[in-house]
Design a protein around this motif. Sequence first.
Motif: not given
Length: 473
Positions: A190-191, A193-196
Amino acid sequence: MVPDADLAWLVGEAAAIAHIAIASGVTVHVLLNKRNVGTSVSWMGIAWLSPFIGGLLYFALGVNRVKRRAKRLWRARMPQDVTPAPPTAEAAAADPLTPLEYAIGRLTGMASTVGNGAKVLRNGDEAYPSMIAAIDAAKKSVGLCSYIFRADEAGQPFIDALIRAQKRGAQVRVLIDGVGGGWFWSGTYVALRRAGVPVDRFLHSYFPWRTPFLNLRNHRKVLVVDGEIGFVGGINIGAENLLTTNPRHPVRDVHFRLEGPVVEQLTESFADDWLFETGEQLQDDHWFPALQPHGALAARAIPSGPDEDLEQIEFVALHAISCARHSIRIVTPYFLPPEVLTSALGLAAMRGLAVDIVVPEHSNHRVLDWARRIPLRLLLEAGCRIWLRPGEFDHSKLMTIDDAWSMIGSANWDTRSFRLNFELNVEIEGLPFAQMINDMTRTSQSLTLADLDADSLLIRLRNAAARLLQPYL
């Protein structure tokens, strides 16, 4: 209107016919696809004796549907035949490892590389800072694959470093196993993916009917940076590996930093997994630069998994045992190998070799600890020496023969690693390196036949019953 008795009879008959059809289908599939006799008999028995449930278990755990969607990338860049010519009798007599090197080349289709350097990193306390420093120094690419990657005090610095590398413009790719990395929730995924950061979970789905690969896991632990520096071994990413922080369930382990031509083979393994999971090819100079010698070691990657025609790591271990002249030393957290390996080790001891097997006094899988006492008894009777490492759980996976050849990596000595998991080992030829590996694992206490004879009848029955679960552990 159909009477209730007739309806019940019809339902019963339909269920019986469905059970016979499912069990017959399982039997046909097992006969055509399973090579191990014990496993085949077990699955057929489960299918026939456990209506519907047996078929469901076989569908979820027994069927290998993993097929690569493209040829391995290394085959596209390397000559089709990299296997050396068969060794001459003179060459084999001069160097007992020559037949082993030839056999591994035949198995893997990869050439042994020369000019490699290797550095041992003990536990997360040494491995994590070195890995994070390499990520922070990355200019072109970072590829990281880990079975477990926790978003805790050990994993968060990795997450931050990967995000920094992505923001600098490096091509970052992260692959986490879909079960080992958290089936319900992966904070790391999740972390990132959220950061691209491009990240994926290997063979993962929340829906069971879309996850026909439940029993096939990616157990590899590999980090490649700029295609020039590689890290490989047994260490997952989690706080339990930071022994200096006194974690609740400490894990001892060892990792290796590699430089030199063998890093290309590590990168190929990662790129192949990434291609399989995402469909994206990693083939340019960001990932595969020209590599220069960086040491004196000969090394070769040994990937293995359910997508291979042969159990490559298992067969390499068998070849190594057969080629050994003086000594064999195995260090593994879980020891429940296929019977052919147990027999090979026992025969090696009976012909006079010093065969040492080092396992934790207690692992983190109690049933495996029970089951392993059955093959360990056979090996003790054959003359092998069994050593128990007390204290923190030791997760190291190492093998040496004749103090001259070593195998390191992610594979345990059990059926799951040899035949079900995607694993990545590396063979290294070099006297000082093998001696260093042996020196790392000498502090142990012996297990004797008297210790096993002291087990009560109930304990022996329990252990023997646990041994029957070998195909599924």
